[in-house]
Write an enzyme that holds these catalytic residues in place. Structure first.
Site, short mmCIF file in Angstrom:
data_model
loop_
_atom_site.label_atom_id
_atom_site.label_comp_id
_atom_site.label_asym_id
_atom_site.label_seq_id
_atom_site.Cartn_x
_atom_site.Cartn_y
_atom_site.Cartn_z
N ILE A 102 7.96 29.24 30.51
CA ILE A 102 6.58 28.89 30.83
C ILE A 102 6.35 29.00 32.33
O ILE A 102 7.16 28.57 33.14
CB ILE A 102 6.27 27.45 30.36
CG1 ILE A 102 6.49 27.30 28.85
CG2 ILE A 102 4.84 27.06 30.73
CD1 ILE A 102 5.61 28.14 27.99
N GLY A 103 5.23 29.61 32.70
CA GLY A 103 4.87 29.72 34.11
C GLY A 103 5.71 30.71 34.88
O GLY A 103 5.76 30.68 36.10
N SER A 104 6.36 31.62 34.17
CA SER A 104 7.28 32.55 34.83
C SER A 104 6.63 33.87 35.22
O SER A 104 7.29 34.74 35.78
CB SER A 104 8.47 32.85 33.90
OG SER A 104 8.02 33.49 32.72
N GLY A 107 3.44 36.25 31.16
CA GLY A 107 2.38 36.18 30.17
C GLY A 107 2.63 35.18 29.07
O GLY A 107 2.23 35.40 27.93
N SER A 108 3.27 34.07 29.40
CA SER A 108 3.56 33.06 28.38
C SER A 108 2.27 32.52 27.77
O SER A 108 2.19 32.31 26.55
CB SER A 108 4.39 31.91 28.96
OG SER A 108 3.74 31.31 30.08
N SER A 109 1.24 32.31 28.58
CA SER A 109 -0.01 31.76 28.05
C SER A 109 -0.67 32.74 27.10
O SER A 109 -1.23 32.35 26.05
CB SER A 109 -0.97 31.40 29.19
OG SER A 109 -1.39 32.54 29.90
N ALA A 110 -0.62 34.04 27.41
CA ALA A 110 -1.21 35.05 26.52
C ALA A 110 -0.44 35.13 25.22
O ALA A 110 -1.03 35.21 24.13
CB ALA A 110 -1.23 36.40 27.21
N ASP A 152 -3.26 40.86 29.70
CA ASP A 152 -2.15 40.11 29.10
C ASP A 152 -2.33 39.94 27.60
O ASP A 152 -1.41 40.19 26.81
CB ASP A 152 -2.04 38.72 29.74
CG ASP A 152 -1.46 38.77 31.14
OD1 ASP A 152 -1.44 39.86 31.73
OD2 ASP A 152 -1.05 37.72 31.65
#
Length: 320
Positions: A102-104, A107-110, A152
């Site tokens: 996460i937050g890397s 595109g974890s949020s996408a 993303d």
């Protein structure tokens, strides 16, 4: 009923930040995925669990709020936005398992948003296609972040390596690009929304300086497109290095990111750059024949993922 979906993370090769202002970008889905499972609630509460990061919360979907039960918030705003927008607010259990830090900047949020939408559509038996899913996922990211590129969510939906043109036309690369990359990521997480706003503010304060930089980033992306089609890896690496310099100019690099970039180059990477929003997060290094050396060099101070691009996009199904 149980609905499951997964979507790949992504890495941006060229065009982060400039794509927000209509410039082209190149990004690809990678072989790391986010997995969402939705099932009927057993106790009339909506619970969200992310065991990989030790997070658990009760969701108040009508109010777009949550009650923290365990851990620290991370991706929860995207989950709440999806539920507030599309769910009928009946109690459900949601579990997120992710191979994506996460937050890397990968595109974890996408990936989570696309997987969450696909699983929720399946759960409610709503018909959808990839075009509508990518659009809806972009709307969710935009609602959460304020400003968001469609890139993303598009990549997480369709998979593969894609080029997004200035007129928003999407082209899928058919060239074999299964070359080795190493991703380095820090424990300092980036905040996409904040970084996008910071660049916007810098651009507003210094338009005559930053506007040409944004345009040059777009021109560089178009040169990179031709280099990819020709499989000219030396040129791709050179352009990655130039792109990293542009990202420095617009203020999104950090000491940790630059350390990884230069460690990778010194260990044999022919190109390395920040990938994603910056402010923390990840770098990507092109290192044919030098994967182990580059991975070892980055791992001295930071975290490493060895990645390949994948053609597989979102996947979903229902179990009754």
């Amino acid at each position: 009923m149980i609905a499951k979906a997964s979507a790949p993370a992504k890495t941006i090769l060229f065009g982060e930040h400039s794509v927000v202002y209509g410039e082209p970008a190149i990004a690809g889905a990678i072989n790391k995925r986010a997995f969402i499972t939705i099932k009927d609630s057993e106790d009339d509460r909506t619970i969200f669990r992310a065991p990989d990061i030790g997070f658990e919360a009760e969701l108040l979907t009508r109010e777009k709020k949550y009650i923290l039960l365990k851990g620290k918030p991370g991706i929860i705003r995207y989950i709440l936005e999806v539920l507030y927008t599309l769910h009928d607010h009946t109690p459900i259990d949601i579990t997120l398992n992710s191979q994506v830090p996460i937050g890397s900047g990968l595109g974890s949020s996408a990936a989570v948003t696309v997987a969450m939408l696909a699983a929720l559509y399946r759960y409610h038996n709503i018909r959808f296609n990839k075009k509508s899913l990518a659009h809806d996922a972009h709307m969710i990211e935009q609602a959460v972040q304020g400003v968001a590129s469609p890139l993303d969510t598009l990549v997480s939906t369709y998979g593969g390596l894609v080029y997004l043109s200035r007129n928003k036309k999407v082209e899928h690369f058919n060239v074999n690009f299964n070359v080795p990359f190493v991703v380095g990521y820090t424990t300092k997480h980036g905040n996409t929304g904040k970084m996008v706003k910071d660049v916007k503010n810098l651009k507003t304060r210094n338009p005559k300086i930053i506007n040409p930089v944004i345009t040059s980033m777009g021109n560089l992306t178009n040169y990179a497109k031709q280099a990819i089609l020709k499989r000219d890896f030396n040129k791709i690496g050179e352009l990655m290095n130039i792109n990293h310099g542009f990202l420095d100019v617009i203020g999104v690099n950090t000491l940790e990111l630059s350390r990884m970039v230069y460690n990778a180059r010194e260990a044999g990477a022919i190109g390395s750059k920040t990938t994603g929003a910056g402010g923390g997060g990840s770098i990507i290094a092109l290192c044919p024949g030098k994967v182990e050396e580059v991975a070892k060099a980055i791992a001295r101070d930071d975290n490493v993922l060895k990645i390949r691009f994948t053609r597989k996009g979102v996947s979903s199904r229902v179990y009754k």
